[in-house]
Design an enzyme around this catalytic site. Structure first.
Site, PDB file in Angstrom:
ATOM      1  N   TYR A  43       0.819  -1.208   0.000  1.00  0.00           N
ATOM      2  CA  TYR A  43       0.000   0.000   0.000  1.00  0.00           C
ATOM      3  C   TYR A  43       0.857   1.265   0.000  1.00  0.00           C
ATOM      4  O   TYR A  43       0.367   2.349  -0.288  1.00  0.00           O
ATOM      5  CB  TYR A  43      -0.951   0.032   1.208  1.00  0.00           C
ATOM      6  N   LYS A  75       3.149 -15.495   1.878  1.00  0.00           N
ATOM      7  CA  LYS A  75       3.063 -16.205   0.598  1.00  0.00           C
ATOM      8  C   LYS A  75       4.513 -16.463   0.191  1.00  0.00           C
ATOM      9  O   LYS A  75       4.964 -16.080  -0.891  1.00  0.00           O
ATOM     10  CB  LYS A  75       2.294 -15.330  -0.411  1.00  0.00           C
ATOM     11  N   ASP A 106      -3.392 -18.218   1.133  1.00  0.00           N
ATOM     12  CA  ASP A 106      -4.550 -18.895   0.531  1.00  0.00           C
ATOM     13  C   ASP A 106      -5.084 -19.957   1.488  1.00  0.00           C
ATOM     14  O   ASP A 106      -6.300 -20.099   1.678  1.00  0.00           O
ATOM     15  CB  ASP A 106      -4.212 -19.480  -0.845  1.00  0.00           C
ATOM     16  N   ASP A 110      -5.513  -6.873   5.553  1.00  0.00           N
ATOM     17  CA  ASP A 110      -6.701  -6.130   5.142  1.00  0.00           C
ATOM     18  C   ASP A 110      -7.808  -7.128   4.771  1.00  0.00           C
ATOM     19  O   ASP A 110      -8.961  -7.018   5.214  1.00  0.00           O
ATOM     20  CB  ASP A 110      -6.323  -5.270   3.926  1.00  0.00           C
ATOM     21  N   ASP A 158     -11.283  -8.725   7.260  1.00  0.00           N
ATOM     22  CA  ASP A 158     -12.685  -8.620   6.845  1.00  0.00           C
ATOM     23  C   ASP A 158     -13.343 -10.001   6.820  1.00  0.00           C
ATOM     24  O   ASP A 158     -14.518 -10.150   7.178  1.00  0.00           O
ATOM     25  CB  ASP A 158     -12.799  -7.987   5.451  1.00  0.00           C
TER      26      ASP A 158
END
Ligand code: NAD
Length: 357
Positions: free
Chosen positions: A141, A192, A224, A248, A252
């Protein structure tokens, strides 16, 4: 000694939910003689409208002076056409970066009263208590270079850069391990590392930090698999430690396990533990102005503020307990409503918490 609390309503449902939280804050302030002095500032779209910038100087000055900040949410379709660097969400990135709020704490706790509101079977989620520790001021980001460029063949190419230095990884890992030590003693680092070098370094540094915390059990998952495990067997997790982008998304996902994003508070802390507190959700333009937003995530963010930045455990506990008692009465805003419970508006929910306090 007085302490400065900065309130920023932001956009969309922000003013509606912060109004309720602000009453709760006033009440605990006087009841526990906390000596908190409140002031207000603008962030996001409302700041852009007034000052032409989403994190204007006037807000920056107040934010830097504050011991803690409570934010509603920013953003909305009204500012969709505004240039990217002036968009409301940029104000949020700017304040996090300016105050070096690198540690984002997002609890995903399922109140037993709300087990039926989760999209998963109650037996999978009953008693769920996960803490997601997300790095907030680094990663993709913020990484440079970034942009959209024109290639030699004339087509456009979008690009971003995912970067973490060892020190950035180490400081967030230490917070994760410290918190895990005070909870269930387990931490799962999510990366990852099989594909992205930046997260291979993440895994290496987290493993190095773990040697200082022999009492905390460390595991690693690829993102994943973590996303899958969160819906398959969510109760296996205690603390989840991860970078900005994965955090992020996973936070959620974890939010929905608990029934509604309208229930979830968050804290973003810097190294002195000064922080900004806000609900996990956004400005919910689809329900703005209808008086139906759930104010509990914002009220519970206050409780995190009292606990993590102000060291006022008793006042924090009193808010958590009041919210629990309100849920016991069966009062529900629309997002957590199930048949047999009583529907409440934003202000009715806020008033009920005040009454229980
Ligand atoms: P959102 O979180 O605002 O809304 C997602 C869904 O959850 C919507 O259906 C909404 O009605 C519902 N919801 C959210 N909060 C609720 C509450 N308190 N009570 C009841 N229901 C609630 O996410 P979005 O729709 O993707 O984003 C809307 C705007 O918010 C965008 O401009 C986005 O950039 C911004 N945003 C801001 C933040 C922040 O300020 N921290 C975070 C996420 C999104």
């Amino acid at each position: 000694m007085s302490r400065n609390i900065l309130l920023m309503t932001g956009d969309g449902i922000g003013p509606e939910i912060v109004a309720e939280a602000s009453k709760v804050l006033d009440q605990v302030n006087s009841r526990f003689s906390l000596g908190l002095v409140m002031s207000e500032a603008k962030l996001g779209g409302q700041a852009y409208d007034e000052y032409g910038a989403p994190y204007p100087e006037a807000t920056r000055d107040k934010a830097r002076q504050a011991d803690a900040i409570l934010l509603g949410a920013v953003g909305g379709p009204k500012w969709d056409a505004v240039e990217r660097h002036l968009r409301p969400e940029q104000g949020l990135l700017d304040i996090r970066s300016d105050l070096q709020l690198f540690a984002n704490l997002r609890p995903a706790i399922l109140y037993p009263q709300l087990a039926d509101a989760s999209s998963l079977k109650p037996e999978l989620v009953a008693g769920l208590d996960i803490l997601i520790v997300r790095e907030l001021t680094g990663g993709i980001y913020f990484g440079e270079p970034r942009g959209i460029r024109i290639l030699e063949d004339g087509q456009r190419q979008g690009y971003n850069t995912d970067v973490y230095t060892e020190s950035e990884i180490r400081r967030i890992a230490e917070i994760g391990f410290e918190l895990a030590r005070k909870r269930g003693g387990r931490i799962c680092s999510v990366d990852k590392a099989n594909v992205l070098e930046v997260t291979l370094l993440w895994r290496e540094v987290v493993t190095e930090v773990s040697t200082n915390y022999p009492d905390v059990e460390l595991s690693h998952l690829y993102v994943d698999n973590a996303a899958m495990q969160l819906v398959a067997r969510p109760k296996q997790f205690d603390v989840i430690l991860t970078g900005n982008l994965f955090g992020d998304i996973l936070s959620d996902e974890a939010a929905m396990l608990t029934g509604s994003i309208g229930m979830l508070p968050s804290a973003s802390l810097n190294k002195e533990r000064r922080g900004m507190y806000e609900p996990c959700h956004g400005s919910a333009p689809d329900i703005t102005g209808q008086g139906i937003a759930n104010p509990l995530a914002t009220i519970l963010s206050l409780s995190m503020m009292l606990r993590y930045s102000l060291g006022e455990q008793k006042a924090a506990d009193s808010i958590d307990a009041a919210v629990g008692r309100v849920l016991d009465t069966g009062l529900r805003t629309q997002d957590i409503f199930t048949p047999g419970t009583t529907k409440a508006s934003t202000s009715e929910m806020g008033e009920a918490v005040l009454k229980e306090l």
